[in-house]
Enzyme design. Structure first.
Site, PDB file in Angstrom:
ATOM      1  N   MET C   1       0.851  -1.191   0.000  1.00 50.14           N
ATOM      2  CA  MET C   1       0.000   0.000   0.000  1.00 50.14           C
ATOM      3  C   MET C   1       0.891   1.248   0.000  1.00 50.14           C
ATOM      4  SD  MET C   1      -2.146   2.397   1.705  1.00 50.14           S
ATOM      5  CE  MET C   1      -1.161   2.469   3.189  1.00 50.14           C
ATOM      6  N   PRO C   2       0.680   2.246  -0.812  1.00 46.82           N
ATOM      7  CA  PRO C   2      -0.353   2.381  -1.836  1.00 46.82           C
ATOM      8  C   PRO C   2      -0.063   1.587  -3.131  1.00 46.82           C
ATOM      9  CG  PRO C   2       0.439   4.536  -1.051  1.00 46.82           C
ATOM     10  CD  PRO C   2       1.412   3.499  -0.601  1.00 46.82           C
TER      11      PRO C   2
END
Lengths: 61, 61, 61, 61, 61, 61
Positions: C1-2
């Site tokens: 993430m991201p």
């Protein structure tokens, strides 16, 4: 099949969304020769602080 | 063109999102030689109960 | 993430794509305070006959 | 890798979503020979007024 | 509904993809209580030069 | 804005795709009251071995 996703800023009325799903389905069905019952439409709404062009978010304009 | 989507956990501040849109636009513009006004950025936030790695959601850790 | 997806017309060189992945990762890492090793980038290329603005495909211009 | 997105109508319980992430991860890991820790799952929920088949939204049925 | 997208590096065999679609459908159907005939699966393959983690593409490692 | 993605099996002619982009743009513009020049359409094609319903790929039917 086909599957259509329409991504747009939030704020449209239910009446507009209803017409959007109906008329996009007709346009897809007519042009690619698919029965309407095979056409799926998804609406995805975004908020102005999650959408930017040229490096600036719409919430910052 | 190009269209950039950044998917991340919710919780970032408006200041972080503003900088994200600005700096990602600059990085894309510079590296693929596109004018900044042609670069679009979308932010998509997810919640911890809708995101899992190795079979376990982040809300369950 | 991201997780970052960059969608653009085909035709960029490998050198451009390599720089794109590197510099977008740095921009995301810096602005949302995520370690670079947590940033994933996907490139999606589209052809000119699959992309249209104002009702006209780029291959038809 | 792989990255799995499950898009469905809102309304499932946390227990159902927890099991979904766990069992989809196992199915993907087993069939494409990827270690479970490399499998990421995203859940995307949609509301009935943003989803239509055959030109009619589920909220209008 | 649900709609499942599995994004992964290219190179899996047809036998693996066939099993993937079958077993993911079963996992989704079982956990969220949807009939299997309502479950749709899409496979999206990416090449190693279009996928990077930590700023480095898999084709550059 | 809006951004429309149409995902469908490969095999449509250029004439069909041209009409699809044109008529979907008109339907979206008309129903959500957006100028046509703000409407973007992406076509994504999938092959029969990457698309399954009820656990069976179209290439296996």
């Amino acid at each position: 099949m086909p599957y259509v996703t329409v991504k747009m800023l939030e704020g449209r009325t239910e009446e507009q969304k209803r017409a959007l799903v109906k008329e996009v389905t007709e346009a897809v069905s007519r042009t690619v020769n698919a029965p309407p019952e095979n056409v799926t439409v998804f609406i995805e709404e975004m908020s102005k602080n999650h959408y930017g062009v040229a490096g600036v978010r719409f919430s910052d304009k």
